[in-house]
Every structure is written in C-alpha cells, then in structure tokens.
Scaffold this active site. Structure first.
Site, PDB file in Angstrom:
ATOM      1  CB  VAL A  98      -3.004  16.225 -32.858  1.00 50.96           C
ATOM      2  CG1 VAL A  98      -2.922  17.592 -32.489  1.00 50.96           C
ATOM      3  CG2 VAL A  98      -3.628  16.250 -34.135  1.00 50.96           C
ATOM      4  CG  HIS A 102      -5.909  14.759 -28.338  1.00 55.40           C
ATOM      5  ND1 HIS A 102      -5.022  15.055 -28.824  1.00 55.40           N
ATOM      6  CD2 HIS A 102      -6.634  13.662 -29.059  1.00 55.40           C
ATOM      7  CE1 HIS A 102      -4.420  14.006 -29.732  1.00 55.40           C
ATOM      8  NE2 HIS A 102      -5.358  13.281 -30.024  1.00 55.40           N
ATOM      9  CG  HIS A 104      -9.512  10.015 -29.257  1.00 55.95           C
ATOM     10  ND1 HIS A 104      -9.752  10.381 -30.701  1.00 55.95           N
ATOM     11  CD2 HIS A 104      -8.229  10.383 -29.206  1.00 55.95           C
ATOM     12  CE1 HIS A 104      -8.744  10.751 -31.418  1.00 55.95           C
ATOM     13  NE2 HIS A 104      -7.757  10.489 -30.366  1.00 55.95           N
TER      14      HIS A 104
HETATM   15  P1  AMP Z   1      -4.730  11.463 -32.571  1.00 53.46           P
HETATM   16  O1  AMP Z   1      -4.708  10.571 -33.816  1.00 53.46           O
HETATM   17  O2  AMP Z   1      -5.083  10.548 -31.221  1.00 53.46           O
HETATM   18  O3  AMP Z   1      -3.761  12.435 -32.336  1.00 53.46           O
HETATM   19  O4  AMP Z   1      -6.129  12.217 -32.686  1.00 53.46           O
HETATM   20  C1  AMP Z   1      -6.171  13.366 -33.205  1.00 53.46           C
HETATM   21  C2  AMP Z   1      -7.824  13.399 -33.974  1.00 53.46           C
HETATM   22  O5  AMP Z   1      -7.912  14.622 -34.314  1.00 53.46           O
HETATM   23  C3  AMP Z   1      -8.045  12.563 -35.126  1.00 53.46           C
HETATM   24  O6  AMP Z   1      -9.064  11.485 -34.609  1.00 53.46           O
HETATM   25  C4  AMP Z   1      -8.527  13.556 -36.087  1.00 53.46           C
HETATM   26  O7  AMP Z   1      -9.566  13.079 -36.823  1.00 53.46           O
HETATM   27  C5  AMP Z   1      -8.896  14.646 -35.340  1.00 53.46           C
HETATM   28  N1  AMP Z   1      -8.823  15.832 -36.113  1.00 53.46           N
HETATM   29  C6  AMP Z   1      -7.806  16.343 -36.771  1.00 53.46           C
HETATM   30  N2  AMP Z   1      -7.825  17.460 -37.422  1.00 53.46           N
HETATM   31  C7  AMP Z   1      -9.186  17.897 -36.976  1.00 53.46           C
HETATM   32  C8  AMP Z   1     -10.072  19.165 -37.037  1.00 53.46           C
HETATM   33  N3  AMP Z   1      -9.946  20.236 -37.669  1.00 53.46           N
HETATM   34  N4  AMP Z   1     -11.211  19.035 -36.476  1.00 53.46           N
HETATM   35  C9  AMP Z   1     -11.511  18.090 -35.338  1.00 53.46           C
HETATM   36  N5  AMP Z   1     -10.866  16.931 -35.330  1.00 53.46           N
HETATM   37  C10 AMP Z   1      -9.728  16.941 -35.858  1.00 53.46           C
END
Ligand code: AMP
Length: 117
Positions: A98, A102, A104
C-alpha cells in the site's frame, strides 16, 4: 488530469470500507492489520495521502512522522506491554503493498516469522 485511485487506507479514513479502528485524531488513524503477524499488529497511518513512504514523510513533514512514532508507542503501551517492533516497508521488493505511508506496530511474543525473514 485524472485523479489517482484512492488507496485502501484513504478509503478506511473516509469510512468507505470498515476497519477495527483503535485510535484517531485530526492527523492520524490507527487500526488492526487484517492479516496480523503478531498478537498485536496495528497500522498507524497519516490521514494525508501525500506521502508514499517513510523517506517522503521524513522529508516532507518530520513532525507528522514524530507524531506517528508517539501514537505507536502509546498504543503499544495500551494494547500490549509497551515493547514493540516498528516497521515501515518502503518499496515493492521490501514488501510494501500500500503506497500510502504507514507504520506497522508489532507487539506481544514475536517470533522469527514476524521479522519478515
Ligand atoms: P505493507 O505491505 O507494508 O504495504 O502493509 C500493508 C498492510 O495492510 C498489510 O499488512 C495488510 O495486511 C494490511 N491491510 C490491507 N488491507 C487492509 C484492511 N482493509 N484493513 C486492515 N489492514 C489491511
């Protein structure tokens, strides 16, 4: 000029799609990751979609980055034991899916798999 598609996080901010929200203020929203990699796995997200990754955020709005770290620390204290791993994936080959910056927040008993190895 065409408007880019909103990211999934913009849609969560807009309440277009549901999320398990644990914190919100004017600048930041935090919610549980849908695919947790630790007993506590939160995402701390600035509401602005201006910054795709942590380097852009650090350059463009260091105060907002500091606020994200402060929220992460507070939530890890409230929801766990105050000890946590803070991860910002930056770039596709590093696992970023995404492109809206953000953090984690991983807390609880962490094993090797939550290190992304
Ligand atoms: P990244 O891979 O670092 O870009 O992290 C994106 C994160 O968003 C992943 O750990 C996904 O599991 C999480 N994610 C995607 N869609 C959603 C959602 N609708 N609600 C909560 N987390 C989400």
């Amino acid at each position: 000029m065409s408007t880019p598609e909103p990211t999934i996080f913009e849609r969560i901010v807009a309440r277009d799609i549901p999320a398990d929200i644990v914190f919100e203020n004017d600048d930041i929203i935090a919610f549980r990751d849908i695919a947790p990699k630790a007993p506590v796995h939160l995402l701390v997200v600035p509401k602005t979609s201006e910054f795709a990754n942590i380097a852009e955020l650090a350059n463009g709005d260091p105060d907002l980055l500091a606020e994200i770290v402060a929220v992460a620390d507070k939530l890890a204290t409230e929801q766990s034991n105050g000890e946590y791993r803070l991860i910002f994936n930056s770039g596709e080959s590093a696992g970023q899916t995404v492109f809206h910056v953000h953090a984690h927040v991983l807390s609880g008993s962490l094993d090797e798999s939550s290190l992304g190895r």
